[in-house]
Design an enzyme around this catalytic site. Structure first.
Site, PDB file in Angstrom:
ATOM      1  N   ILE A   7       0.864  -1.189   0.000  1.00 46.98           N
ATOM      2  CA  ILE A   7       0.000   0.000   0.000  1.00 46.98           C
ATOM      3  C   ILE A   7       0.897   1.234   0.000  1.00 46.98           C
ATOM      4  CG2 ILE A   7      -2.031  -1.078   1.022  1.00 46.98           C
ATOM      5  CD1 ILE A   7      -1.180  -0.021   3.745  1.00 46.98           C
ATOM      6  N   ASN A   9       0.917   4.124   1.325  1.00 43.89           N
ATOM      7  CA  ASN A   9       1.244   4.924   2.506  1.00 43.89           C
ATOM      8  C   ASN A   9       2.083   4.158   3.527  1.00 43.89           C
ATOM      9  OD1 ASN A   9      -0.854   3.263   3.278  1.00 43.89           O
ATOM     10  ND2 ASN A   9      -1.843   4.795   4.568  1.00 43.89           N
ATOM     11  N   CYS A  10       2.560   2.971   3.172  1.00 44.85           N
ATOM     12  CA  CYS A  10       3.426   2.178   4.046  1.00 44.85           C
ATOM     13  C   CYS A  10       4.871   2.684   3.914  1.00 44.85           C
ATOM     14  CB  CYS A  10       3.332   0.704   3.657  1.00 44.85           C
ATOM     15  SG  CYS A  10       4.508  -0.352   4.524  1.00 44.85           S
ATOM     16  N   ASP A  11       5.511   2.947   5.037  1.00 48.44           N
ATOM     17  CA  ASP A  11       6.887   3.450   5.025  1.00 48.44           C
ATOM     18  C   ASP A  11       7.849   2.501   4.316  1.00 48.44           C
ATOM     19  OD1 ASP A  11       6.132   5.730   6.403  1.00 48.44           O
ATOM     20  OD2 ASP A  11       6.712   4.931   8.366  1.00 48.44           O
ATOM     21  N   ARG A  14       7.303   2.666   0.553  1.00 48.67           N
ATOM     22  CA  ARG A  14       7.910   3.892   0.011  1.00 48.67           C
ATOM     23  C   ARG A  14       9.430   3.776  -0.048  1.00 48.67           C
ATOM     24  NH1 ARG A  14       3.816   6.949   3.148  1.00 48.67           N
ATOM     25  NH2 ARG A  14       5.418   7.275   4.709  1.00 48.67           N
TER      26      ARG A  14
END
Length: 109
Positions: A7, A9-11, A14
């Site tokens: 996903i 917005n997962c650190d 990213r």
């Protein structure tokens, strides 16, 4: 090409995307919330990882499951809640690696 499943917005997702771009790879994200997860793709994941390994048991999604769902973990449960899958799941060439593992990725490029 580096295919990342997770996903946006997962650190860790990213970080994986940033790493791939820094290596000059064509990085593509398959966001479960946007692109979904179908049985065929999940079967591909299960061919590489057993369900017990594939699932993040520290996640909010895992804690939200009933005791029965946790005890009887099935592909159907994961299809209903794809955020149960550990992130990132990365495909480089024909290899799949679960988790943020740049040292392993480096060996494959």
């Amino acid at each position: 090409m580096m295919q990342i499943y997770g996903i946006k917005n997962c650190d860790k997702v990213r970080a994986a995307m940033r790493w791939g771009q820094e290596q000059g790879l064509d990085v593509q994200l398959h966001d479960y919330r946007v692109d979904g997860l179908d049985a065929q793709l999940l079967d591909t994941f299960i061919q590489h990882f057993p369900l017990e390994t594939l699932v993040n048991k520290r996640s909010t999604s895992w804690r939200g499951l009933s005791d029965e769902q946790r005890a009887q973990l099935t592909p159907e449960v994961i299809l209903e809640q794809p955020t149960l899958i550990k992130r990132p799941l990365v495909k480089l060439k024909q290899d799949m690696i679960l988790g943020f593992e740049p040292d392993q990725w480096k060996q494959l490029i």
